[in-house]
Scaffold this motif. Structure first.
Motif, PDB file in Angstrom:
ATOM      1  N   GLY A   1      -5.969  -1.510  -3.636  1.00  0.00           N
ATOM      2  CA  GLY A   1      -6.442  -0.064  -4.203  1.00  0.00           C
ATOM      3  C   GLY A   1      -5.058   1.080  -3.375  1.00  0.00           C
ATOM      4  O   GLY A   1      -3.455   0.733  -2.772  1.00  0.00           O
ATOM      5  N   MET A   2      -5.485   2.893  -3.061  1.00  0.00           N
ATOM      6  CA  MET A   2      -5.317   3.590  -3.210  1.00  0.00           C
ATOM      7  C   MET A   2      -4.993   3.631  -1.184  1.00  0.00           C
ATOM      8  O   MET A   2      -4.412   4.665  -0.569  1.00  0.00           O
ATOM      9  CB  MET A   2      -4.970   4.609  -3.196  1.00  0.00           C
ATOM     10  CG  MET A   2      -4.932   4.353  -5.027  1.00  0.00           C
ATOM     11  SD  MET A   2      -2.631   4.286  -5.706  1.00  0.00           S
ATOM     12  CE  MET A   2      -2.411   2.203  -6.048  1.00  0.00           C
ATOM     13  N   PHE A   3      -6.079   3.368  -0.899  1.00  0.00           N
ATOM     14  CA  PHE A   3      -6.851   3.839   0.641  1.00  0.00           C
ATOM     15  C   PHE A   3      -6.312   2.941   1.364  1.00  0.00           C
ATOM     16  O   PHE A   3      -5.699   1.836   1.350  1.00  0.00           O
ATOM     17  CB  PHE A   3      -7.725   4.084   0.706  1.00  0.00           C
ATOM     18  CG  PHE A   3      -8.091   5.873  -0.391  1.00  0.00           C
ATOM     19  CD1 PHE A   3      -7.274   5.904  -1.102  1.00  0.00           C
ATOM     20  CD2 PHE A   3      -9.893   4.903  -0.965  1.00  0.00           C
ATOM     21  CE1 PHE A   3      -7.701   7.065  -1.863  1.00  0.00           C
ATOM     22  CE2 PHE A   3     -10.299   6.581  -1.577  1.00  0.00           C
ATOM     23  CZ  PHE A   3      -9.009   7.265  -2.290  1.00  0.00           C
TER      24      PHE A   3
ATOM     25  N   PRO B   1      -8.116   7.540   5.695  1.00  0.00           N
ATOM     26  CA  PRO B   1      -8.340   6.962   4.539  1.00  0.00           C
ATOM     27  C   PRO B   1      -7.348   6.762   3.536  1.00  0.00           C
ATOM     28  O   PRO B   1      -7.331   6.216   2.797  1.00  0.00           O
ATOM     29  CB  PRO B   1      -9.506   7.993   3.906  1.00  0.00           C
ATOM     30  CG  PRO B   1     -10.213   8.092   5.222  1.00  0.00           C
ATOM     31  CD  PRO B   1      -9.036   8.448   6.017  1.00  0.00           C
ATOM     32  N   MET B   2      -6.771   8.353   3.332  1.00  0.00           N
ATOM     33  CA  MET B   2      -5.857   8.414   2.078  1.00  0.00           C
ATOM     34  C   MET B   2      -4.945   9.339   2.537  1.00  0.00           C
ATOM     35  O   MET B   2      -4.677   9.812   3.249  1.00  0.00           O
ATOM     36  CB  MET B   2      -6.189   9.679   0.538  1.00  0.00           C
ATOM     37  CG  MET B   2      -5.487   9.758  -0.049  1.00  0.00           C
ATOM     38  SD  MET B   2      -5.806  10.782  -1.148  1.00  0.00           S
ATOM     39  CE  MET B   2      -4.633  10.354  -2.448  1.00  0.00           C
ATOM     40  N   GLY B   3      -3.295   8.406   2.613  1.00  0.00           N
ATOM     41  CA  GLY B   3      -2.731   8.792   3.365  1.00  0.00           C
ATOM     42  C   GLY B   3      -1.806  10.042   3.242  1.00  0.00           C
ATOM     43  O   GLY B   3      -0.684  10.540   3.901  1.00  0.00           O
ATOM     44  N   TRP B   4      -1.400  10.431   1.829  1.00  0.00           N
ATOM     45  CA  TRP B   4      -0.653  11.602   1.122  1.00  0.00           C
ATOM     46  C   TRP B   4      -1.731  12.344   0.288  1.00  0.00           C
ATOM     47  O   TRP B   4      -2.794  12.114   0.355  1.00  0.00           O
ATOM     48  CB  TRP B   4       0.632  10.745   0.885  1.00  0.00           C
ATOM     49  CG  TRP B   4      -0.667  10.381  -0.833  1.00  0.00           C
ATOM     50  CD1 TRP B   4      -0.089  10.906  -1.797  1.00  0.00           C
ATOM     51  CD2 TRP B   4      -0.837   9.139  -1.218  1.00  0.00           C
ATOM     52  NE1 TRP B   4      -0.633   9.987  -2.417  1.00  0.00           N
ATOM     53  CE2 TRP B   4      -1.783   9.114  -2.376  1.00  0.00           C
ATOM     54  CE3 TRP B   4      -1.144   7.705  -0.482  1.00  0.00           C
ATOM     55  CZ2 TRP B   4      -1.639   7.952  -3.016  1.00  0.00           C
ATOM     56  CZ3 TRP B   4      -1.655   6.553  -1.142  1.00  0.00           C
ATOM     57  CH2 TRP B   4      -1.502   6.924  -2.521  1.00  0.00           C
ATOM     58  N   LEU B   5      -1.054  13.934   0.791  1.00  0.00           N
ATOM     59  CA  LEU B   5      -1.352  14.425  -0.912  1.00  0.00           C
ATOM     60  C   LEU B   5      -0.414  15.287  -0.912  1.00  0.00           C
ATOM     61  O   LEU B   5       0.681  16.020  -1.099  1.00  0.00           O
ATOM     62  CB  LEU B   5      -1.726  15.484   0.063  1.00  0.00           C
ATOM     63  CG  LEU B   5      -3.173  15.781   1.385  1.00  0.00           C
ATOM     64  CD1 LEU B   5      -2.794  16.790   2.214  1.00  0.00           C
ATOM     65  CD2 LEU B   5      -4.261  15.654   1.648  1.00  0.00           C
TER      66      LEU B   5
ATOM     67  N   ASN C   1       0.671  -0.992  -0.064  1.00  0.00           N
ATOM     68  CA  ASN C   1       0.157   0.186   0.180  1.00  0.00           C
ATOM     69  C   ASN C   1       0.831   1.807   0.004  1.00  0.00           C
ATOM     70  O   ASN C   1       1.522   1.675   0.993  1.00  0.00           O
ATOM     71  CB  ASN C   1      -1.175  -0.209   1.415  1.00  0.00           C
ATOM     72  CG  ASN C   1      -1.567   1.228   1.028  1.00  0.00           C
ATOM     73  OD1 ASN C   1      -1.754   2.307   1.523  1.00  0.00           O
ATOM     74  ND2 ASN C   1      -2.688   0.169   0.479  1.00  0.00           N
ATOM     75  N   PRO C   2       0.363   2.215  -0.671  1.00  0.00           N
ATOM     76  CA  PRO C   2       0.800   3.422  -1.007  1.00  0.00           C
ATOM     77  C   PRO C   2       1.481   4.471   0.234  1.00  0.00           C
ATOM     78  O   PRO C   2       3.110   4.529   0.747  1.00  0.00           O
ATOM     79  CB  PRO C   2       0.762   4.259  -2.443  1.00  0.00           C
ATOM     80  CG  PRO C   2      -0.069   3.168  -2.682  1.00  0.00           C
ATOM     81  CD  PRO C   2      -0.971   2.269  -2.114  1.00  0.00           C
TER      82      PRO C   2
END
Length: 507
Positions: free
Chosen positions: A483-485, A368-372, A52-53
């Motif tokens: 997935g990305m999340f 949910p999403m670890g980066w911006l 996962n990223p």
């Protein structure tokens, strides 16, 4: 002839590639920026579909302990930001320079490319301005009735499923709840998945949750190298599901009188979209159905699974932290005794500070999403040592700052007290960003909190959450690799035990 052609290609192309690769791999070294050695083809993206990223971001943060780290998107340089001060400048102070996201979909995927999450300026500013009216405090209060009724159905569903032999799948039942809430509050579509076990909206969201190899590759491209999207005709949403959602969308529009019937006050997202089209006509703008459907689709995707999975993590953490669970229960019970026959809603739940503390601490662990991601529209001075070139993608590494002991002492300990009012003021700004920061923060943040508070308050008033024998600890739960999340990659279950208080129906 063929051999001659191949020889010429080898003579001229191979040296060019060798020189080009030399420049690529030395890019961050020449600028004094720490980095992992790049792969000759993938650059830094060898983790995709394997890890996962967010987990890769956390490892990078630990390995370098630097304010920023270089990476490559294939051969394209990018920068990971690990500093809250640099994050503040990128996301807020100099937001005009970092107005756009790097991630995007392509011309072959209009629904994926045109939604408020992926689209860039000037269209983004127009959409954001017009959709903001849907998420005012007054508009959200008007949705209390839907959230309350769906939360009651949530409690009833657990009562039924608890009698079955198989343990309850937390993520499934929590996303059933959030699908029902969003289906009715955003689309005006009756969704009784909790009561009936399925609904047309749940069919859509179930497909949204599925990540096979193709969908994983699609998202990897959209998030980390969008130039490939049109080449392979990747899509942000499953294409069959979008056809079904388009059918639902058109049906509800027709039931409301079509695009021509004037919308005076936006009751929900669909009304807001109708109003956007009507205002655009008056201003001689062309707003397509694809553009409207794109907003509906991303709101559904962005709302049901992120909120549902957050609630899933909350319940699981509370089962493993009974003292915290009991403290929250006592505060919710005290509130219920105070309001009597009145049900919980967003107004009364604002009196339970601890419920927000629990939710925020869960989001610190599992944003949910670890980066911006953002992209610089001109050369930008990061500090006295580094200036990045226009077109450079940057990734603000929020998921790692959430777990840094410098900002959150004993970060591996689940401790909602960090977010009590007297403690929260000491949290360094831009070290806690589960919904993003700046102009492009999550537009549905308040809606998400309202949905989570309601579901959690009713759950904990009615049930005690207990761990099941041999179940993994929260930190032992894996997360999706394709997935990305930050979504769990395995079934999570707890035992729901009926509470013994005067408000619980024992039938």
């Amino acid at each position: 002839m063929l051999l001659t052609l191949l020889f010429l290609v080898a003579v001229f192309v191979c040296p060019w590639l060798y020189i080009k690769w030399g420049r690529v791999k030395s890019y961050w070294l020449q600028r004094g920026v720490p980095h992992y050695p790049p792969h000759p083809i993938m650059g830094s993206l060898t983790f995709l579909q394997r890890q996962n990223p967010a987990m890769w971001m956390r490892q990078l943060y630990k390995d370098f302990k630097a304010p920023y780290v270089g990476m490559w998107l294939f051969w394209r340089p990018a920068l990971v930001i690990n500093s809250p001060e640099i994050a503040r400048r990128v996301l807020v102070k100099d937001a005009d320079i970092f107005r756009n996201r790097y991630l995007s979909s392509g011309k072959t995927d209009p629904i994926g490319a045109l939604n408020i999450f992926t689209v860039n300026d000037p269209l983004w500013s127009s959409i954001r301005r017009r959709l903001t009216s849907v998420f005012t405090a007054a508009k959200l209060r008007s949705l209390n009735g839907i959230t309350v009724s769906k939360s009651k159905a949530f409690i009833d569903r657990i009562a039924v499923d608890s009698k079955k032999e198989d343990p309850i799948d937390l993520r499934k039942i929590c996303t059933d709840y959030t699908t029902d809430v969003i289906g009715e509050s955003a689309f005006g579509v009756t969704s009784n998945c909790l009561a009936e076990g399925d609904s047309i909206m749940r069919k859509v969201t179930r497909e949204f949750m599925a990540f096979d190899l193709h969908r994983g590759l699609s998202w990897s491209s959209i998030f980390f190298f969008p130039d490939l999207v049109d080449v392979f005709r990747f899509s942000f949403f499953p294409k069959d599901t979008i056809q079904l959602l388009r059918k639902i969308f058109r049906t509800v529009i027709e039931q409301r009188g079509g695009y021509e019937k004037e919308v005076k006050d936006s009751r929900d997202l669909l009304d807001a979209l109708l109003k956007i089209k009507q205002e655009a006509v008056k201003e001689n703008e062309d707003i397509s159905e694809d553009l409207l459907l794109a907003q509906a689709a991303v709101f559904l995707l962005g709302g049901f699974d992120t909120s549902g999975t957050t609630l899933c993590w909350v319940v699981y953490e509370l089962a493993w932290n009974p003292q915290i669970q009991d403290r929250l229960y006592q505060e919710v019970l005290a509130l219920k005794r105070k309001i009597g026959d009145r049900g919980f809603d967003s107004t009364v739940l604002s009196d339970v500070n601890y419920i927000d503390c629990v939710i925020k601490e869960t989001l610190r662990f599992y944003p949910p999403m670890g980066w911006l991601d953002r992209i610089a529209n001109k050369d930008y001075k990061i500090d006295d040592k580094l200036t990045i070139e226009a077109g450079t993608a940057v990734y603000v590494n929020g998921v790692s700052m959430h777990m840094d002991p410098q900002y959150f002492p004993e970060p591996e300990v689940f401790n909602p007290d960090r977010f009590l009012p007297e403690n929260e003021r000491d949290i360094i700004p831009y070290t806690f960003m589960p919904f993003g920061e700046g102009p492009r923060n999550c537009i549905g943040m308040r809606f998400a909190y309202q949905t989570l508070r309601q579901g959690l308050a009713d759950l904990i008033l009615n049930y005690e959450f207990k761990t099941l024998p041999n179940s993994p600890k929260p930190k032992e739960i894996g997360v999706e690799k394709k997935g990305m999340f930050l979504m769990p990659d395995e079934k999570m279950s707890v035992q729901f035990v009926r509470r013994d208080n005067e408000f619980v129906n024992k039938a």
